[in-house]
Write a protein that holds these residues in place. Structure first.
Motif, PDB file in Angstrom:
ATOM      1  N   LYS A  26       0.825  -1.214   0.000  1.00 14.25           N
ATOM      2  CA  LYS A  26       0.000   0.000   0.000  1.00 14.25           C
ATOM      3  C   LYS A  26       0.862   1.267   0.000  1.00 14.25           C
ATOM      4  CE  LYS A  26      -4.327  -1.698   1.973  1.00 14.25           C
ATOM      5  NZ  LYS A  26      -5.393  -1.435   2.952  1.00 14.25           N
ATOM      6  N   PRO A  27       1.589   1.522  -1.066  1.00 11.70           N
ATOM      7  CA  PRO A  27       2.510   2.657  -1.095  1.00 11.70           C
ATOM      8  C   PRO A  27       1.857   4.021  -0.889  1.00 11.70           C
ATOM      9  CG  PRO A  27       2.230   1.696  -3.278  1.00 11.70           C
ATOM     10  CD  PRO A  27       1.634   0.730  -2.307  1.00 11.70           C
ATOM     11  N   ARG A  28       0.609   4.168  -1.322  1.00  4.86           N
ATOM     12  CA  ARG A  28      -0.052   5.465  -1.109  1.00  4.86           C
ATOM     13  C   ARG A  28      -0.237   5.725   0.384  1.00  4.86           C
ATOM     14  NH1 ARG A  28      -5.400   7.046  -0.804  1.00  4.86           N
ATOM     15  NH2 ARG A  28      -6.114   4.947  -1.340  1.00  4.86           N
ATOM     16  N   VAL A  29      -0.646   4.704   1.105  1.00  2.52           N
ATOM     17  CA  VAL A  29      -0.787   4.832   2.559  1.00  2.52           C
ATOM     18  C   VAL A  29       0.593   4.981   3.199  1.00  2.52           C
ATOM     19  CG1 VAL A  29      -1.579   3.681   4.661  1.00  2.52           C
ATOM     20  CG2 VAL A  29      -2.921   3.493   2.550  1.00  2.52           C
ATOM     21  N   MET A  30       1.562   4.227   2.682  1.00  2.00           N
ATOM     22  CA  MET A  30       2.916   4.289   3.228  1.00  2.00           C
ATOM     23  C   MET A  30       3.506   5.690   3.097  1.00  2.00           C
ATOM     24  SD  MET A  30       6.372   2.229   2.128  1.00  2.00           S
ATOM     25  CE  MET A  30       5.523   0.699   1.803  1.00  2.00           C
ATOM     26  N   SER A  31       3.162   6.382   2.012  1.00  2.00           N
ATOM     27  CA  SER A  31       3.696   7.733   1.823  1.00  2.00           C
ATOM     28  C   SER A  31       3.228   8.672   2.926  1.00  2.00           C
ATOM     29  CB  SER A  31       3.285   8.276   0.452  1.00  2.00           C
ATOM     30  OG  SER A  31       1.872   8.481   0.379  1.00  2.00           O
ATOM     31  N   LEU A  32       1.982   8.498   3.375  1.00  2.00           N
ATOM     32  CA  LEU A  32       1.477   9.312   4.476  1.00  2.00           C
ATOM     33  C   LEU A  32       2.183   8.949   5.776  1.00  2.00           C
ATOM     34  CD1 LEU A  32      -0.572  11.373   5.558  1.00  2.00           C
ATOM     35  CD2 LEU A  32      -2.195   9.485   5.863  1.00  2.00           C
ATOM     36  N   VAL A  33       2.401   7.651   5.995  1.00  2.00           N
ATOM     37  CA  VAL A  33       3.114   7.181   7.185  1.00  2.00           C
ATOM     38  C   VAL A  33       4.507   7.791   7.237  1.00  2.00           C
ATOM     39  CG1 VAL A  33       4.191   5.146   8.243  1.00  2.00           C
ATOM     40  CG2 VAL A  33       1.831   5.023   7.418  1.00  2.00           C
ATOM     41  N   VAL A  34       5.226   7.724   6.118  1.00  2.00           N
ATOM     42  CA  VAL A  34       6.590   8.236   6.058  1.00  2.00           C
ATOM     43  C   VAL A  34       6.624   9.741   6.280  1.00  2.00           C
ATOM     44  CG1 VAL A  34       8.552   8.645   4.508  1.00  2.00           C
ATOM     45  CG2 VAL A  34       7.458   6.394   4.581  1.00  2.00           C
ATOM     46  N   GLY A  64       5.025   0.182   8.078  1.00  2.00           N
ATOM     47  CA  GLY A  64       3.760   0.576   7.471  1.00  2.00           C
ATOM     48  C   GLY A  64       3.405  -0.321   6.303  1.00  2.00           C
ATOM     49  N   GLY A  65       4.404  -0.675   5.487  1.00  2.00           N
ATOM     50  CA  GLY A  65       4.169  -1.573   4.373  1.00  2.00           C
ATOM     51  C   GLY A  65       3.778  -2.966   4.828  1.00  2.00           C
ATOM     52  N   ALA A  66       4.383  -3.426   5.918  1.00  2.00           N
ATOM     53  CA  ALA A  66       4.045  -4.736   6.472  1.00  2.00           C
ATOM     54  C   ALA A  66       2.583  -4.782   6.899  1.00  2.00           C
ATOM     55  CB  ALA A  66       4.950  -5.033   7.668  1.00  2.00           C
ATOM     56  N   SER A  67       2.121  -3.701   7.519  1.00  2.00           N
ATOM     57  CA  SER A  67       0.713  -3.614   7.913  1.00  2.00           C
ATOM     58  C   SER A  67      -0.191  -3.708   6.698  1.00  2.00           C
ATOM     59  CB  SER A  67       0.451  -2.290   8.642  1.00  2.00           C
ATOM     60  OG  SER A  67       1.220  -2.185   9.812  1.00  2.00           O
ATOM     61  N   ALA A  69       0.440  -5.200   3.827  1.00  2.00           N
ATOM     62  CA  ALA A  69       0.453  -6.561   3.294  1.00  2.00           C
ATOM     63  C   ALA A  69      -0.448  -7.480   4.104  1.00  2.00           C
ATOM     64  CB  ALA A  69       1.886  -7.099   3.277  1.00  2.00           C
ATOM     65  N   LEU A  70      -0.394  -7.360   5.426  1.00  2.00           N
ATOM     66  CA  LEU A  70      -1.227  -8.207   6.284  1.00  2.00           C
ATOM     67  C   LEU A  70      -2.700  -7.821   6.157  1.00  2.00           C
ATOM     68  CD1 LEU A  70       1.099  -8.411   9.423  1.00  2.00           C
ATOM     69  CD2 LEU A  70       0.554 -10.251   7.806  1.00  2.00           C
ATOM     70  N   ASN A  71      -2.956  -6.537   5.957  1.00  2.00           N
ATOM     71  CA  ASN A  71      -4.327  -6.090   5.732  1.00  2.00           C
ATOM     72  C   ASN A  71      -4.888  -6.696   4.451  1.00  2.00           C
ATOM     73  OD1 ASN A  71      -5.902  -3.795   4.013  1.00  2.00           O
ATOM     74  ND2 ASN A  71      -6.600  -3.759   6.131  1.00  2.00           N
ATOM     75  N   MET A  72      -4.090  -6.687   3.383  1.00  2.00           N
ATOM     76  CA  MET A  72      -4.550  -7.264   2.114  1.00  2.00           C
ATOM     77  C   MET A  72      -4.722  -8.781   2.219  1.00  2.00           C
ATOM     78  SD  MET A  72      -2.950  -5.295  -1.132  1.00  2.00           S
ATOM     79  CE  MET A  72      -2.871  -3.517  -1.260  1.00  2.00           C
ATOM     80  N   TRP A  73      -3.850  -9.423   2.989  1.00  2.00           N
ATOM     81  CA  TRP A  73      -3.979 -10.868   3.204  1.00  2.00           C
ATOM     82  C   TRP A  73      -5.315 -11.200   3.872  1.00  2.00           C
ATOM     83  CZ3 TRP A  73      -3.593 -12.618   8.487  1.00  2.00           C
ATOM     84  CH2 TRP A  73      -3.823 -13.986   8.630  1.00  2.00           C
ATOM     85  N   TRP A  74      -5.651 -10.483   4.927  1.00  2.00           N
ATOM     86  CA  TRP A  74      -6.869 -10.776   5.669  1.00  2.00           C
ATOM     87  C   TRP A  74      -8.123 -10.362   4.898  1.00  2.00           C
ATOM     88  CZ3 TRP A  74      -7.741 -13.668   9.889  1.00  2.00           C
ATOM     89  CH2 TRP A  74      -8.990 -13.577  10.501  1.00  2.00           C
ATOM     90  N   ASP A  75      -8.024  -9.251   4.172  1.00  2.00           N
ATOM     91  CA  ASP A  75      -9.189  -8.685   3.482  1.00  2.00           C
ATOM     92  C   ASP A  75      -9.343  -9.176   2.049  1.00  2.00           C
ATOM     93  OD1 ASP A  75     -10.178  -7.276   5.590  1.00  2.00           O
ATOM     94  OD2 ASP A  75      -9.441  -5.325   4.927  1.00  2.00           O
ATOM     95  N   ALA A  76      -8.624 -10.201   1.657  1.00  2.00           N
ATOM     96  CA  ALA A  76      -8.671 -10.668   0.270  1.00  2.00           C
ATOM     97  C   ALA A  76     -10.087 -11.029  -0.160  1.00  2.00           C
ATOM     98  CB  ALA A  76      -7.743 -11.872   0.091  1.00  2.00           C
ATOM     99  N   ASP A  77     -10.872 -11.579   0.758  1.00  2.00           N
ATOM    100  CA  ASP A  77     -12.234 -11.999   0.397  1.00  2.00           C
ATOM    101  C   ASP A  77     -13.129 -10.818   0.056  1.00  2.00           C
ATOM    102  OD1 ASP A  77     -12.067 -11.220   3.104  1.00  2.00           O
ATOM    103  OD2 ASP A  77     -13.865 -12.358   3.622  1.00  2.00           O
TER     104      ASP A  77
END
Length: 314
Positions: A26-34, A64-67, A69-77
């Motif tokens: 989620k690079p767009r979100v990561m940019s805000l985190v950074v 932030g990127g790790a979060s 990835a885990l969000n996309m893993w859980w929310d895949a459905d």
């Protein structure tokens, strides 16, 4: 820019390319985190070795990127059921769910450990809690359980400036708490403005967004209420040691614009919104995208002016 806009297709060998894995973070979100963590670090009192600062921001970005990835893993459905998320790496079939989980967990542990070694334990503990809050409290619990999901879950995106501050000072202060509060109060009107014109997506995915559970009228009222709270926090931050005249002018103008935008949205009916394809709602959402970056940018301006005696309240 959307998450989908930076994705690449599979390579000719059938394997995911670099862009697919990068999009998983989620690079767009990561940019805000950074950016917010960077501001928190720079406006904090004292100085930080440039190498330590650079390494710390890098590890915060990785966390932030790790979060993500885990969000996309859980929310895949549910990502497979929403138009705006169909092209994400997992629902598009570019990255396997197991891969996303492994990447997210590996990067989570690495980022926390390395930030602890590069900076201090307080910063590492805050990063660890941020990842846990976003993945477990928000993604796994709140998102599918309550229409207040984005309110409480917004805390996850509000911690980075506190982490940056902790890198520089080793602690927490009223300034870092108010920076946290600024992002925290901004999150609901930002996402609810988006939800007003993407209601169908959330309904199809079974996500209890406020627009789905209480309707657009109630959502408009909530946006207005949180916008006033947001303005109060923004002004309060300007009165601390990291604020000053430049920040305050920018904050007053931005919050006046945001309140007007929220008021315009509040006064509308569903028929008004449908008639002009959600013009006011889309306008408020676009303004919200600039709102946070400009506030934190104003804090940077104040910090840059202090060495020449022009920043702060003197």
């Amino acid at each position: 820019m959307t998450d989908a806009s930076i994705q690449t297709t599979k390579t000719e060998t059938g394997e995911a390319g670099f862009g697919d894995y990068f999009a998983l973070l989620k690079p767009r979100v990561m940019s805000l985190v950074v950016f917010t963590a960077f501001v928190g670090l720079l406006v904090a009192p004292g100085s930080v070795n440039p190498i330590v600062a650079l390494a710390s921001i890098l590890f915060i970005a990785v966390g932030g990127g790790a979060s993500g990835a885990l969000n996309m893993w859980w929310d895949a459905d549910i990502d497979r059921k929403m138009k705006r998320t169909l092209t994400r790496p997992i629902p598009s079939g570019k990255v396997e769910e197991g891969e996303a989980f492994a990447i997210g967990m590996t990067l989570s542990v690495m980022s926390v450990v390395m930030l602890g070694l590069a900076a201090n334990l307080m910063a590492a503990a805050l990063l660890a809690f941020t990842i846990f809050f976003y993945v477990v409290i928000y993604t796994m619990w709140l998102k599918r359980w309550t229409p207040q999901n984005i309110v409480i879950g917004g805390a996850a995106g509000a911690f980075p400036p506190m982490i940056g501050w902790a890198v520089a000072t080793g602690g927490i202060s009223i300034e870092s708490v108010l920076m946290f509060a600024l992002t925290f109060a901004w999150t609901p009107p930002h996402f609810w403005a988006l939800a007003l014109f993407t209601k169908g997506d959330y309904a199809n995915a079974g996500v209890p967004m406020l627009t789905v559970t209480h309707g657009r009228k109630a959502t408009r009222a909530h946006i207005l209420g949180y916008t006033f709270a947001l303005a109060a926090v923004a002004i309060a931050l300007g009165l601390t040691s990291v604020g000053g005249p430049t920040y305050m002018v920018i904050a007053l103008v931005l919050n006046a614009m945001f309140i007007k935008g929220a008021w315009d949205v509040f006064r509308r009916t569903d028929d008004d919104s449908e008639a002009d394809t959600h013009k006011a709602e889309r306008g408020l959402f676009k303004l919200s995208l600039a709102y946070l970056f400009l506030h934190y940018g104003a804090l940077l301006i104040e910090a840059s002016l202090k060495p020449i005696g022009l920043g702060g309240w003197g």
